[in-house]
Design a protein around this motif. Structure first.
Motif, short mmCIF file in Angstrom:
data_model
loop_
_atom_site.label_atom_id
_atom_site.label_comp_id
_atom_site.label_asym_id
_atom_site.label_seq_id
_atom_site.Cartn_x
_atom_site.Cartn_y
_atom_site.Cartn_z
N ALA A 136 -0.37 -8.54 4.60
CA ALA A 136 -0.96 -7.39 3.89
C ALA A 136 -1.37 -6.30 4.88
CB ALA A 136 -2.17 -7.85 3.08
N VAL A 137 -1.10 -5.06 4.51
CA VAL A 137 -1.51 -3.91 5.33
C VAL A 137 -2.45 -3.03 4.49
CG1 VAL A 137 0.52 -3.92 6.83
CG2 VAL A 137 0.57 -2.61 4.71
N PHE A 138 -3.28 -2.27 5.17
CA PHE A 138 -4.32 -1.49 4.49
C PHE A 138 -3.77 -0.50 3.46
CE2 PHE A 138 -6.63 -2.86 8.31
CZ PHE A 138 -7.75 -3.41 7.70
N GLU A 139 -2.61 0.06 3.73
CA GLU A 139 -2.07 1.07 2.80
C GLU A 139 -1.68 0.50 1.44
OE1 GLU A 139 2.63 1.29 4.08
OE2 GLU A 139 1.21 2.63 5.06
N GLU A 140 -1.62 -0.82 1.32
CA GLU A 140 -1.28 -1.44 0.04
C GLU A 140 -2.46 -1.48 -0.94
OE1 GLU A 140 2.00 -4.50 2.01
OE2 GLU A 140 0.13 -5.31 1.21
N PHE A 141 -3.64 -1.15 -0.47
CA PHE A 141 -4.85 -1.31 -1.28
C PHE A 141 -5.37 0.03 -1.79
CE2 PHE A 141 -4.57 -5.03 1.33
CZ PHE A 141 -4.89 -6.06 0.46
N ASP A 142 -5.70 0.03 -3.07
CA ASP A 142 -6.39 1.14 -3.70
C ASP A 142 -7.74 0.59 -4.13
OD1 ASP A 142 -7.49 3.10 -5.32
OD2 ASP A 142 -5.57 3.59 -6.29
#
Length: 196
Positions: A136-142
């Motif tokens: 998982a990478v940070f840009e995948e999270f809203d």
């Protein structure tokens, strides 16, 4: 054309160490089912997973040779499997923790903080596969919408997957942001920023 033309570049070292001594100097058109069976017989019961991979890779090379005109027939891989003994059954998956024990386990998991422990708790909360969590990478999270969008390239079904996040899962992501390793996009990095 000899198998050695392909084997060194397409077989991983462990597999080429097994197949190459027996088949490396043989023309691909001269490789027979019994030859392949003899290669596999040496490891078939002792190293079943390796043997299956060797069989698959030899089949791939011979099928490529057939499709490219270097071989008169396809690889006889189905017949070879029939000439080998039945492999022992796999042990199966790791045992899962009983659902009823999870509430007692979580506080023990939180006794110390590490990326591994945060990742495990996050996996429990989201019911995600370990690879999906580890990569998982940070840009995948809203975080505002409380959603984790996993791109299709990382999903077993090859389809984008959106996971709703509970409040504790959001807190874990926020904590990982605070601990974030510089120049590392991974939410749960391993040692020195590598994938866990």
């Amino acid at each position: 054309m000899q198998l050695s033309f392909i084997s060194r570049s397409s077989l991983v070292s462990v597999i080429s160490d097994i197949a190459f001594p027996h088949l490396g100097n043989v023309q691909v058109n001269d490789i027979t089912g019994p030859m392949i069976r003899n290669v596999l017989a040496e490891i078939w019961l002792a190293k079943p997973e390796t043997a299956r991979r060797v069989r698959q890779r030899i089949g791939t090379v011979l099928d490529w040779a057939y499709a490219s005109g270097y071989r008169d027939s396809e690889a006889p891989m189905r017949a070879i499997s029939k000439g080998l003994p039945r492999q022992p059954k796999k042990e199966g998956h790791f045992a899962a923790m009983a659902y009823a024990k999870v509430p007692d386990f979580i506080p023990r998991l939180r006794e110390r903080e590490s990326y591994s422990r945060l990742a495990l708790e996050f996996a429990i909360l989201t019911a995600a596969r370990s690879g999906e969590v580890r990569h998982a990478v940070f840009e995948e999270f809203d975080l505002r919408e409380k959603l984790w969008t996993i791109p299709k390239e990382r999903m077993k079904a090859n389809r984008e997957h959106v996971v709703p996040l509970c409040d504790r899962a959001i807190l874990i992501i926020e904590r990982c942001m605070e601990l974030r390793v510089r120049n590392c996009e991974l939410v749960f990095p391993g040692m020195r920023g590598r994938k866990a």
